[in-house]
Design a protein around this motif. Sequence first.
Motif, PDB file in Angstrom:
ATOM      1  N   HIS A 111       0.848  -1.191   0.000  1.00 31.47           N
ATOM      2  CA  HIS A 111       0.000   0.000   0.000  1.00 31.47           C
ATOM      3  C   HIS A 111       0.885   1.243   0.000  1.00 31.47           C
TER       4      HIS A 111
ATOM      5  N   ILE B 270       0.703   5.227   0.716  1.00 30.56           N
ATOM      6  CA  ILE B 270      -0.068   6.350   1.254  1.00 30.56           C
ATOM      7  C   ILE B 270       0.784   7.606   1.090  1.00 30.56           C
TER       8      ILE B 270
ATOM      9  N   THR C 228       4.939   5.467  -7.280  1.00 33.48           N
ATOM     10  CA  THR C 228       3.989   4.606  -7.985  1.00 33.48           C
ATOM     11  C   THR C 228       4.457   4.221  -9.389  1.00 33.48           C
TER      12      THR C 228
ATOM     13  N   LYS D  85      -1.521  -0.795  -3.999  1.00 34.66           N
ATOM     14  CA  LYS D  85      -2.742   0.003  -3.957  1.00 34.66           C
ATOM     15  C   LYS D  85      -2.369   1.404  -3.502  1.00 34.66           C
ATOM     16  N   ARG D  86      -2.853   2.411  -4.209  1.00 36.76           N
ATOM     17  CA  ARG D  86      -2.482   3.804  -3.933  1.00 36.76           C
ATOM     18  C   ARG D  86      -3.565   4.499  -3.132  1.00 36.76           C
ATOM     19  N   HIS D  87      -3.130   5.281  -2.115  1.00 34.88           N
ATOM     20  CA  HIS D  87      -4.034   6.095  -1.304  1.00 34.88           C
ATOM     21  C   HIS D  87      -3.454   7.511  -1.279  1.00 34.88           C
TER      22      HIS D  87
ATOM     23  N   LEU E 241      -3.765  11.481  -0.307  1.00 31.64           N
ATOM     24  CA  LEU E 241      -4.452  12.319   0.673  1.00 31.64           C
ATOM     25  C   LEU E 241      -4.367  13.783   0.260  1.00 31.64           C
TER      26      LEU E 241
ATOM     27  N   ILE F 207      -7.523   4.801   6.858  1.00 32.55           N
ATOM     28  CA  ILE F 207      -6.904   3.939   5.845  1.00 32.55           C
ATOM     29  C   ILE F 207      -6.081   2.849   6.510  1.00 32.55           C
TER      30      ILE F 207
ATOM     31  N   ASN G  64      -8.245   0.173   8.167  1.00 29.15           N
ATOM     32  CA  ASN G  64      -8.830  -0.741   7.182  1.00 29.15           C
ATOM     33  C   ASN G  64      -7.794  -1.730   6.664  1.00 29.15           C
TER      34      ASN G  64
END
Length: 267
Positions: free
Chosen positions: A205, A207, A220, A231-233, A235, A255, A258
Amino acid sequence: MIRTYGRAPYRVVVVHGGPGALGSMARVARELSRFAGVAEPLQSKFDIAGLIEELKDQIGRVCTRPVTLIGHAWGAWLGSLYAAAYPEDVTQLVLVSCAPLDVRYSGQIMEQRRKRMTQGEWALFNGLLFRLDRVPPDSRNWLLEQLGALLDKTDHYDLLPNGEDGLGQMPVNGEMYLSIWPEAEALCESGELLRQLRKIQCPVHVIHGEHDPRPAEGVTVPLHANNIGFKRHLLPLCGHEPFRERHAAAAFYTILENIIRNEPRRG
């Protein structure tokens, strides 16, 4: 040294940045300990191989493996190298505000910082950088603290006041920074960092704050180009330390919760 928060089993590990920013993930560990057992290793070695083996020992002594490994900034690089070296120990890897994994993106960091400083601040910043490896070791921690004060303006969006949230933070270790960071930069410049990351077997992940001068694309795009799934988050209204950002801290912790609660189980 490794600090623990909450109750065993300790299946979440937070890795601090810097290098040398000991205790900078204490606030994250405390928040996550509301629902999980969390371990916070404190680095003491002065080379990357030593840090990886130290982390192996720290995790082995207090944690129930495999763990969710959460690294911030430099800690994201160290966590990645650990997950590559010991894939059986890591069930998922979280890269928070990771520095670019490809050197071609590194120049954007200083470009963004320069735009966010006055001319006087930029001159002071460069003067402090020039002196950093030219002063006696006992002066380096102070210089890093002064640099950090300037970067509070350039690297962040809207910081919350420290208050009790700063508990657990230790003085910056300038000697550790000057010993490890040149080795880390060389690892990135040679492409060896990405070659090692291809060995990662767990979910990843990313973030990242949109206001962080370290471009999210620097993380990324290289991951995608090297077939490393993630998986990209992203903010909004967030700089380099999501856990200190007024507009992003709540979303950041949601985030992470989860991710941790949906940890994939092995075997």
